[in-house]
Design a protein around this motif. Structure first.
Motif, PDB file in Angstrom:
ATOM      1  N   SER A 152     -91.671  98.471  90.091  1.00 36.97           N
ATOM      2  CA  SER A 152     -90.966  99.273  89.090  1.00 36.97           C
ATOM      3  C   SER A 152     -89.468  99.019  89.217  1.00 36.97           C
ATOM      4  O   SER A 152     -88.977  98.699  90.303  1.00 36.97           O
ATOM      5  N   VAL A 153     -88.763  99.179  88.113  1.00 39.24           N
ATOM      6  CA  VAL A 153     -87.318  98.967  88.130  1.00 39.24           C
ATOM      7  C   VAL A 153     -86.618 100.244  87.680  1.00 39.24           C
ATOM      8  O   VAL A 153     -87.003 100.847  86.681  1.00 39.24           O
ATOM      9  N   TYR A 154     -85.608 100.648  88.437  1.00 34.02           N
ATOM     10  CA  TYR A 154     -84.872 101.863  88.104  1.00 34.02           C
ATOM     11  C   TYR A 154     -83.408 101.560  87.874  1.00 34.02           C
ATOM     12  O   TYR A 154     -82.829 100.673  88.497  1.00 34.02           O
ATOM     13  N   GLU A 190     -91.784 115.819  92.009  1.00 37.00           N
ATOM     14  CA  GLU A 190     -92.590 115.072  92.979  1.00 37.00           C
ATOM     15  C   GLU A 190     -92.609 113.582  92.641  1.00 37.00           C
ATOM     16  O   GLU A 190     -92.216 113.172  91.578  1.00 37.00           O
ATOM     17  N   ASN A 191     -93.126 112.820  93.550  1.00 34.04           N
ATOM     18  CA  ASN A 191     -93.308 111.384  93.362  1.00 34.04           C
ATOM     19  C   ASN A 191     -92.033 110.677  92.944  1.00 34.04           C
ATOM     20  O   ASN A 191     -92.049 109.810  92.099  1.00 34.04           O
ATOM     21  N   GLN A 192     -90.951 111.110  93.491  1.00 32.46           N
ATOM     22  CA  GLN A 192     -89.707 110.458  93.138  1.00 32.46           C
ATOM     23  C   GLN A 192     -89.177 109.641  94.308  1.00 32.46           C
ATOM     24  O   GLN A 192     -88.053 109.170  94.257  1.00 32.46           O
ATOM     25  N   ASN A 197     -82.133 107.859  93.799  1.00 28.15           N
ATOM     26  CA  ASN A 197     -81.459 109.083  93.409  1.00 28.15           C
ATOM     27  C   ASN A 197     -82.282 109.730  92.299  1.00 28.15           C
ATOM     28  O   ASN A 197     -82.812 109.050  91.434  1.00 28.15           O
ATOM     29  N   LYS A 198     -82.369 111.038  92.349  1.00 31.69           N
ATOM     30  CA  LYS A 198     -83.260 111.671  91.379  1.00 31.69           C
ATOM     31  C   LYS A 198     -82.780 111.564  89.928  1.00 31.69           C
ATOM     32  O   LYS A 198     -83.558 111.749  89.006  1.00 31.69           O
ATOM     33  N   VAL A 199     -81.521 111.249  89.725  1.00 30.73           N
ATOM     34  CA  VAL A 199     -81.048 111.096  88.348  1.00 30.73           C
ATOM     35  C   VAL A 199     -81.317 109.691  87.797  1.00 30.73           C
ATOM     36  O   VAL A 199     -81.133 109.452  86.604  1.00 30.73           O
TER      37      VAL A 199
END
Length: 502
Positions: A152-154, A190-192, A197-199
């Motif tokens: 996955s890419v964030y 969850e699952n982060q 970073n959560k943002v």
RNA sequence: GGUCUUGUGGCCGAGUGGCUAGGCAGAGCUCUGCAAAAGCUCCUACAGCGGUUCGAAUCCGCUCGAGACCUCCA
């Protein structure tokens, strides 16, 4: 006439509209996700931007109107299990994902036609632009603003914000959010653990084993993230910077905010100059939306087949109802409001129709200068109202004020020479322009076919004869029995009789 | 909790500090054999409390109410 001003969500003020290329406008509007049937809430942006499109064309612009179809199913709820909602529903309905997408796309198009919206110039699909999306993600990664974790890419929001704040492009520029505040306040999901970073948000998601919709990418099989399709497709068809980006207010954050970040990395600028956001349709004061379980689908709306509906509502009534409110205000749905709209629309359309067949002998100079002036001012004001951030509600108010003038001339209590020829011409021209060309309104009741019309005319003649003989039993019988069939006879002033279907 | 929006007459809704928005419903009148349609007229409100101002629905503050976004959403 003043220049067109548009309220720009980005700057939070009205600005004079100036297109990038004189004479041309590029407009991108976020289209529907075709994983289900469209509902009343969806009608608003598409009708709103249809009028924007029509008005810009009226002003002489050549508009390229791009509206996407989201058919690539993104993760449903990031916090829980990442899943493709389209493929998920397909399992339930035992349809192939593309079959499902086709079905709802067709239904959407049907609804748009019912609402008399003009087709966009280009209607790109997310599935048809996987390559473009992958290319864009590669570019973002190459620039160091995205990272890969297990297929996955964030997008690295923090880094982006740090670097781009220096260029006056902080993350949150559109929605007015401050990154630091968000990091503190945003909910724990969850699952982060994959994200740094959560943002951060996903550009590409690895497809779980059961996921049907999947494409090959440099990071393995997966599907594109939620926001990238609009960035990729708007860039492809409208360029790195275009004029107007539209959509519902609920898309402002995070969707449009993320689009800006993606485009800023790739193209070094905010993709659109003017950001327009329409407000929501509410029902009992609450936003109509899937999560609230209070949606009314197009099919239910047009058929009246829904527990909250007293009756069926014609698509034109919905269109009129929406235009009666300014697009940036919430619009509360209720049966009473729609019934009022239904009657209002009928009155307006009858007036409009009457104007078209009005037999006047307009002189050079108006016999009633006051009235002439009033008509003229009501007409010219309409352009100003539209130029003031598309004030459709005010234009309608003026149109309604003109209806008694039309009926008055028809009835004869306003003299045929009251209005000058030039005013009359302008009157007819502007009515046509606003009612049909810009607002896209059509008469609700269908016209009788040749034969039925002939039959009704025969009955009207018979009734006239009966009335002449003072045989009111017969004349009332004709009127009442036709009324029972939903055909309403209307005796007019000059002895004419018209009819309408109820 | 954070950010923001909003509160208008019976209902829906425009409203840029000063001039009747408009629609629907309701009342009266005109026209009319009756009814409908149409026309004319009437119903003149801005959540509450303060403040700024010659003047506030419109600006400011507080109180109360409603909603949106922060998670898929048009």
């Amino acid at each position: 006439m003043e220049a067109l001003q548009i309220y720009n969500s980005l700057t939070r003020k009205k600005e004079v509209f100036k297109s990038i290329t004189p004479g041309y406008v590029g407009m991108y509007v976020c289209g529907p996700t075709v994983s289900g049937e469209s509902h009343l809430g969806h009608a608003r942006p598409y009708i709103t931007f249809d009028v924007v499109n029509r008005y810009l064309q009226h002003l002489g612009y050549k508009v390229r109107y791009v509206r996407n179809i989201t058919d690539a199913g993104h993760f449903e709820e990031e916090g829980r299990e990442a899943e493709d909602k389209i493929s998920n529903k397909a399992f339930l309905e035992k349809l192939e994902p593309m079959e499902l997408v086709k079905k709802y796309t067709d239904l959407f198009h049907w609804g748009m036609k019912e609402f008399n919206t003009l087709s966009p110039s280009i209607e790109p699909t997310a599935t048809g632009h996987i390559v473009e999306q992958i290319e864009m993600i590669k570019k973002i990664m190459a620039d160091g603003y995205a990272y890969e974790v297990d297929g996955s890419v964030y997008f690295d929001v923090e880094k982006y914000n740090r670097d781009f704040s220096k260029k006056d492009l902080p993350y949150g520029i559109l929605s007015g959010r401050v990154l630091e505040d968000m990091q503190e306040s945003s909910r724990e999901l969850e699952n982060q653990e994959e994200k740094r970073n959560k943002v951060d948000f996903a550009l590409w998601k690895k497809a779980p084993a059961k996921h049907i919709m999947r494409w090959m990418s440099p990071w393995g099989e997966g599907f594109p993230g939620w926001h990238i399709e609009c960035s990729a497709m708007s860039t492809k068809y409208l360029g790195k910077e275009f004029d107007i980006h539209g959509g519902g207010m609920d898309l402002q954050f995070p969707h449009h905010e993320c689009e800006i970040a993606q485009s800023a990395v790739c193209n070094d600028k905010i993709p659109a100059r003017y950001w327009m956001h329409n407000n929501m349709i509410t029902i009992n004061g609450r936003k109509m939306g899937k999560s609230y379980n209070n949606i009314i689908k197009f099919t239910e709306l047009f058929s009246g087949n829904h527990p909250m509906l007293d009756q069926a509502y014609h698509p034109m009534v919905i269109r009129f109802f929406i235009l009666q409110t300014h697009y940036r205000s919430t619009l509360d749905f209720s049966n009473d409001a729609l019934k009022a709209a239904e009657k209002g629309l009928r009155r307006l359309m009858e007036g409009f129709e009457t104007l078209g067949i009005l037999n006047v002998e307009s002189p050079e100079n108006a016999a009633d200068a006051t009235l002439d002036k009033k008509v003229r001012s009501l007409i010219t004001e309409m352009d100003d109202f539209m130029n003031d951030d598309f004030g459709t509600a005010k234009v309608l108010a003026n149109l309604f004020e003109l209806v008694p003038v039309i009926n008055g001339i028809k009835d004869g209590h306003i003299k045929k020479d009251a209005i000058s020829q030039s005013t009359m011409e302008l009157f007819k021209k502007q009515m046509q322009l606003y009612v049909e060309d810009i607002f896209g309104l059509k008469k609700v009741s269908e016209h009788a076919g040749e034969q039925l019309n002939g039959v009704i005319q025969v009955l009207i003649e018979l009734r006239k004869e009966a009335k002449t003989k003072k045989d009111f039993v017969t004349s009332d019988r004709i009127r009442n029995e036709l009324a029972a069939l939903g055909i309403l006879l209307k005796d007019e002033k000059g002895g004419n009789v018209s009819y309408q279907f109820e």
